[in-house]
Scaffold this motif. Structure first.
Motif, PDB file in Angstrom:
ATOM      1  N   LEU A  20       0.870  -1.215   0.128  1.00  0.00           N
ATOM      2  CA  LEU A  20       0.058   0.066   0.029  1.00  0.00           C
ATOM      3  C   LEU A  20       0.899   1.137   0.167  1.00  0.00           C
ATOM      4  CD1 LEU A  20      -2.761  -0.891   2.582  1.00  0.00           C
ATOM      5  CD2 LEU A  20      -3.005  -0.748  -0.036  1.00  0.00           C
ATOM      6  N   ARG A  21       0.318   2.259  -0.706  1.00  0.00           N
ATOM      7  CA  ARG A  21       1.087   3.599  -0.840  1.00  0.00           C
ATOM      8  C   ARG A  21       0.121   4.741  -0.822  1.00  0.00           C
ATOM      9  NH1 ARG A  21       6.288   1.955  -4.203  1.00  0.00           N
ATOM     10  NH2 ARG A  21       6.415   0.030  -3.421  1.00  0.00           N
ATOM     11  N   LEU A  22       0.705   5.642  -0.339  1.00  0.00           N
ATOM     12  CA  LEU A  22       0.067   6.851  -0.125  1.00  0.00           C
ATOM     13  C   LEU A  22       0.485   7.888  -1.437  1.00  0.00           C
ATOM     14  CD1 LEU A  22      -2.029   8.211   1.515  1.00  0.00           C
ATOM     15  CD2 LEU A  22      -0.275   9.288   2.877  1.00  0.00           C
ATOM     16  N   LEU A  23      -0.331   8.049  -2.193  1.00  0.00           N
ATOM     17  CA  LEU A  23      -0.059   8.751  -3.745  1.00  0.00           C
ATOM     18  C   LEU A  23      -0.833   9.965  -3.980  1.00  0.00           C
ATOM     19  CD1 LEU A  23       0.017   5.487  -5.819  1.00  0.00           C
ATOM     20  CD2 LEU A  23       2.080   6.623  -4.898  1.00  0.00           C
ATOM     21  N   ASN A  24      -0.067  10.891  -4.642  1.00  0.00           N
ATOM     22  CA  ASN A  24      -0.776  12.148  -4.935  1.00  0.00           C
ATOM     23  C   ASN A  24      -0.953  11.865  -6.299  1.00  0.00           C
ATOM     24  OD1 ASN A  24      -1.535  14.646  -5.897  1.00  0.00           O
ATOM     25  ND2 ASN A  24      -0.484  15.955  -4.273  1.00  0.00           N
ATOM     26  N   PRO A  25      -2.362  11.847  -6.861  1.00  0.00           N
ATOM     27  CA  PRO A  25      -2.552  11.782  -8.451  1.00  0.00           C
ATOM     28  C   PRO A  25      -1.963  12.859  -9.226  1.00  0.00           C
ATOM     29  CG  PRO A  25      -4.522  12.372  -7.158  1.00  0.00           C
ATOM     30  CD  PRO A  25      -3.621  11.915  -6.326  1.00  0.00           C
ATOM     31  N   LEU A  26      -1.781  14.045  -8.554  1.00  0.00           N
ATOM     32  CA  LEU A  26      -1.193  15.180  -9.380  1.00  0.00           C
ATOM     33  C   LEU A  26       0.340  15.025  -9.650  1.00  0.00           C
ATOM     34  CD1 LEU A  26      -3.167  17.916  -7.516  1.00  0.00           C
ATOM     35  CD2 LEU A  26      -3.911  16.922  -9.538  1.00  0.00           C
ATOM     36  N   ASP A  27       0.943  14.333  -9.084  1.00  0.00           N
ATOM     37  CA  ASP A  27       2.448  13.764  -8.896  1.00  0.00           C
ATOM     38  C   ASP A  27       2.836  12.371  -9.771  1.00  0.00           C
ATOM     39  OD1 ASP A  27       2.851  16.187  -7.934  1.00  0.00           O
ATOM     40  OD2 ASP A  27       3.353  15.469  -5.917  1.00  0.00           O
ATOM     41  N   PHE A  28       1.718  11.675  -9.985  1.00  0.00           N
ATOM     42  CA  PHE A  28       1.709  10.393 -10.555  1.00  0.00           C
ATOM     43  C   PHE A  28       1.693  10.446 -12.039  1.00  0.00           C
ATOM     44  CE2 PHE A  28       0.438   6.147 -11.600  1.00  0.00           C
ATOM     45  CZ  PHE A  28       1.157   5.261 -10.535  1.00  0.00           C
ATOM     46  N   PRO A  29       2.873   9.862 -12.730  1.00  0.00           N
ATOM     47  CA  PRO A  29       3.013   9.975 -14.123  1.00  0.00           C
ATOM     48  C   PRO A  29       1.793   8.945 -14.875  1.00  0.00           C
ATOM     49  CG  PRO A  29       4.941   9.478 -13.186  1.00  0.00           C
ATOM     50  CD  PRO A  29       4.114   9.547 -12.136  1.00  0.00           C
TER      51      PRO A  29
END
Length: 87
Positions: A20-29
């Motif tokens: 599991l990861r905490l991601l920011n969709p604005l920074d995810f290619p």
């Protein structure tokens, strides 16, 4: 173009599982392209929706995600809200 208040350096939380990861969709290619291959995904999972909330209300998007191959197997969008009421 990145919007600094909507982008944070996210790191893995010590109590999260290894997948599991905490991601920011604005920074995810290729966030939205990856999302297309995910069954059950809806508009509220897209980077466009995260951008609207960020630009309009200054919310910071954090999505709890797990990848299975080239798609998300788990995806929970949440927003950090900073206000007089929430701090």
């Amino acid at each position: 173009m990145k919007n600094a208040p909507c982008s944070r350096n996210l790191r893995k939380h010590p109590v999260m599982s290894s997948s599991l990861r905490l991601l920011n969709p604005l920074d995810f290619p290729n966030w939205d392209e990856t999302l297309l291959g995910t069954p059950g995904s809806v508009f509220f999972h897209t980077s466009s929706w995260a951008r609207v909330l960020c630009d309009t209300y200054r919310y910071t998007p954090y999505y709890l995600a797990e990848m299975e191959g080239s798609r998300f197997s788990t995806l929970l969008p949440v927003m950090e809200v900073r206000s007089i009421l929430t701090g």
